[in-house]
Design a protein around this motif. Structure first.
Motif, PDB file in Angstrom:
ATOM      1  N   PHE A  35     -37.510   4.755 -23.690  1.00  0.00           N
ATOM      2  CA  PHE A  35     -36.281   4.326 -24.376  1.00  0.00           C
ATOM      3  C   PHE A  35     -36.060   2.825 -24.365  1.00  0.00           C
ATOM      4  O   PHE A  35     -35.295   2.306 -25.175  1.00  0.00           O
ATOM      5  CB  PHE A  35     -35.055   5.007 -23.751  1.00  0.00           C
ATOM      6  N   TRP A  36     -36.702   2.078 -23.451  1.00  0.00           N
ATOM      7  CA  TRP A  36     -36.414   0.653 -23.322  1.00  0.00           C
ATOM      8  C   TRP A  36     -36.761  -0.112 -24.596  1.00  0.00           C
ATOM      9  O   TRP A  36     -37.867  -0.013 -25.111  1.00  0.00           O
ATOM     10  CB  TRP A  36     -37.233   0.041 -22.186  1.00  0.00           C
ATOM     11  N   GLY A  37     -35.789  -0.876 -25.099  1.00  0.00           N
ATOM     12  CA  GLY A  37     -36.069  -1.874 -26.125  1.00  0.00           C
ATOM     13  C   GLY A  37     -36.121  -1.400 -27.551  1.00  0.00           C
ATOM     14  O   GLY A  37     -36.559  -2.155 -28.424  1.00  0.00           O
ATOM     15  N   PHE A  38     -35.662  -0.189 -27.840  1.00  0.00           N
ATOM     16  CA  PHE A  38     -35.732   0.266 -29.226  1.00  0.00           C
ATOM     17  C   PHE A  38     -34.648   1.297 -29.529  1.00  0.00           C
ATOM     18  O   PHE A  38     -34.032   1.850 -28.619  1.00  0.00           O
ATOM     19  CB  PHE A  38     -37.115   0.853 -29.548  1.00  0.00           C
ATOM     20  N   SER A  39     -34.458   1.536 -30.803  1.00  0.00           N
ATOM     21  CA  SER A  39     -33.577   2.592 -31.287  1.00  0.00           C
ATOM     22  C   SER A  39     -34.432   3.718 -31.854  1.00  0.00           C
ATOM     23  O   SER A  39     -35.523   3.476 -32.377  1.00  0.00           O
ATOM     24  CB  SER A  39     -32.649   2.054 -32.385  1.00  0.00           C
ATOM     25  N   THR A  40     -33.937   4.933 -31.749  1.00  0.00           N
ATOM     26  CA  THR A  40     -34.628   6.077 -32.363  1.00  0.00           C
ATOM     27  C   THR A  40     -34.303   6.202 -33.848  1.00  0.00           C
ATOM     28  O   THR A  40     -34.707   7.179 -34.488  1.00  0.00           O
ATOM     29  CB  THR A  40     -34.275   7.381 -31.631  1.00  0.00           C
ATOM     30  N   ALA A  41     -33.599   5.217 -34.405  1.00  0.00           N
ATOM     31  CA  ALA A  41     -33.325   5.222 -35.852  1.00  0.00           C
ATOM     32  C   ALA A  41     -33.285   3.778 -36.364  1.00  0.00           C
ATOM     33  O   ALA A  41     -32.333   3.358 -37.019  1.00  0.00           O
ATOM     34  CB  ALA A  41     -32.021   5.940 -36.171  1.00  0.00           C
ATOM     35  N   SER A  42     -34.325   3.020 -36.078  1.00  0.00           N
ATOM     36  CA  SER A  42     -34.374   1.618 -36.493  1.00  0.00           C
ATOM     37  C   SER A  42     -34.496   1.500 -38.005  1.00  0.00           C
ATOM     38  O   SER A  42     -35.153   2.308 -38.665  1.00  0.00           O
ATOM     39  CB  SER A  42     -35.573   0.926 -35.837  1.00  0.00           C
ATOM     40  N   ARG A  43     -33.917   0.434 -38.558  1.00  0.00           N
ATOM     41  CA  ARG A  43     -34.083   0.143 -39.990  1.00  0.00           C
ATOM     42  C   ARG A  43     -35.483  -0.386 -40.299  1.00  0.00           C
ATOM     43  O   ARG A  43     -35.917  -0.343 -41.445  1.00  0.00           O
ATOM     44  CB  ARG A  43     -33.058  -0.899 -40.433  1.00  0.00           C
ATOM     45  N   ASP A  44     -36.161  -0.905 -39.309  1.00  0.00           N
ATOM     46  CA  ASP A  44     -37.466  -1.534 -39.504  1.00  0.00           C
ATOM     47  C   ASP A  44     -38.568  -0.478 -39.447  1.00  0.00           C
ATOM     48  O   ASP A  44     -38.749   0.172 -38.409  1.00  0.00           O
ATOM     49  CB  ASP A  44     -37.680  -2.583 -38.404  1.00  0.00           C
ATOM     50  N   PRO A  45     -39.339  -0.274 -40.512  1.00  0.00           N
ATOM     51  CA  PRO A  45     -40.366   0.775 -40.506  1.00  0.00           C
ATOM     52  C   PRO A  45     -41.460   0.547 -39.465  1.00  0.00           C
ATOM     53  O   PRO A  45     -42.031   1.511 -38.940  1.00  0.00           O
ATOM     54  CB  PRO A  45     -40.934   0.736 -41.924  1.00  0.00           C
ATOM     55  N   ASP A  46     -41.758  -0.724 -39.166  1.00  0.00           N
ATOM     56  CA  ASP A  46     -42.764  -0.985 -38.140  1.00  0.00           C
ATOM     57  C   ASP A  46     -42.265  -0.544 -36.765  1.00  0.00           C
ATOM     58  O   ASP A  46     -43.032  -0.020 -35.941  1.00  0.00           O
ATOM     59  CB  ASP A  46     -43.126  -2.467 -38.112  1.00  0.00           C
ATOM     60  N   ILE A  47     -40.978  -0.778 -36.486  1.00  0.00           N
ATOM     61  CA  ILE A  47     -40.393  -0.328 -35.217  1.00  0.00           C
ATOM     62  C   ILE A  47     -40.374   1.194 -35.154  1.00  0.00           C
ATOM     63  O   ILE A  47     -40.682   1.794 -34.117  1.00  0.00           O
ATOM     64  CB  ILE A  47     -38.971  -0.884 -35.030  1.00  0.00           C
TER      65      ILE A  47
END
Length: 272
Positions: A68-80
């Protein structure tokens, strides 16, 4: 209603420290050794073998806290989103190696989302659902095939029904709900969200996991149960009403306080 048997969220050293307590009632365990990128990108299998040896003879249910560290499970960025999907696959690799049947993941909702969810011209609610499916869809399908349940934990969530609707939108038994009591109480005290037992009651039969930790509403304390201001009688009544599928595990910052939490819980007849 059934009697709740409390388990714990622990790393390997905590399992060794509390082995007798865990094994005497075959308590549920959530392993917290495998959520950082450094561990998941490295050779974690020898450590997993140590855990398997330490758990020899344990008959309770086993899960892990996923990355879970450092990200969202629904990011706007496709690479993320692609990176997060890979992290979910890595977490499921750990589940397969350990025989774990549950993996905790984090909700994408923020307090900002709560105020802007339905802002025109394009409601943000639908975007979150779309991005979450793109991020988690493959993991949900793999979890279905391998007998693992992903449980989505509230982090900054304000409206429990939003997270429930997101989980429902996958149409799969392999993704269900988790409630962290401290996160819910923080949202209640600081931002006016519903009380903790309301978060739990809203989940109903979708609830498969609870992090038990106490707070005062100011920060994410992870105090021993009874040290903060959560109404625990209401919380445990709500958990019991949801059904025996719920894994209720202590997630304390100081693992040495597990006995103190259990004294508070058992003296009030809330669980064992």
């Amino acid at each position: 209603m059934h009697q709740i048997v409390v388990g714990a969220a622990l790393a390997l050293d905590g399992i060794r420290q509390h082995r007798d307590w865990l094994f005497e009632a075959q308590r549920d365990i959530e392993l917290q050794d495998f959520f950082t990128a450094e561990v998941l990108n490295g050779d974690w299998r020898p450590h997993a073998a140590e855990i398997r040896a330490a758990l020899d003879g344990h008959g309770g249910r086993l899960g892990i806290h996923g990355p879970f560290w450092g990200f969202s499970t629904a990011s706007r960025d496709p690479d993320i989103r692609a990176l997060v999907a890979r992290r979910m696959e890595q977490g499921l690799d750990v589940c397969a190696a350990l025989g774990a049947t549950q993996m905790v993941i984090h909700s994408p909702y923020t307090t900002w989302d709560h105020r802007n969810m339905d802002m025109p011209p394009q409601p943000y609610r639908g975007m979150i659902t779309h991005f979450a499916h793109d991020t988690l869809g493959a993991a949900v399908r793999r979890a279905e095939a391998e007998g693992v349940t992903l449980v989505m934990e509230n982090i900054e969530d304000m409206i429990p029904a939003d997270r429930r609707a997101l989980v429902d939108s996958f149409g799969s038994d392999a993704i269900r709900l988790s409630v962290d009591t401290g996160h819910a109480h923080f949202a209640h005290v600081t931002h006016g969200a519903p009380a903790v037992d309301y978060f739990i009651a809203d989940a109903g039969a979708q609830l498969h996991h609870v992090h038990l930790q106490d707070v005062d509403g100011y920060a994410d304390r992870h105090w021993s149960v009874g040290q903060g201001t959560i109404c625990w009688d209401a919380v445990f009544r709500a958990i019991a009403a949801c059904g025996p599928q719920v894994r209720a595990v202590l997630e304390l910052r100081d693992k040495a306080l597990i006995p103190a939490s259990m004294r508070f819980i058992t003296e009030r007849g809330l669980a064992r």
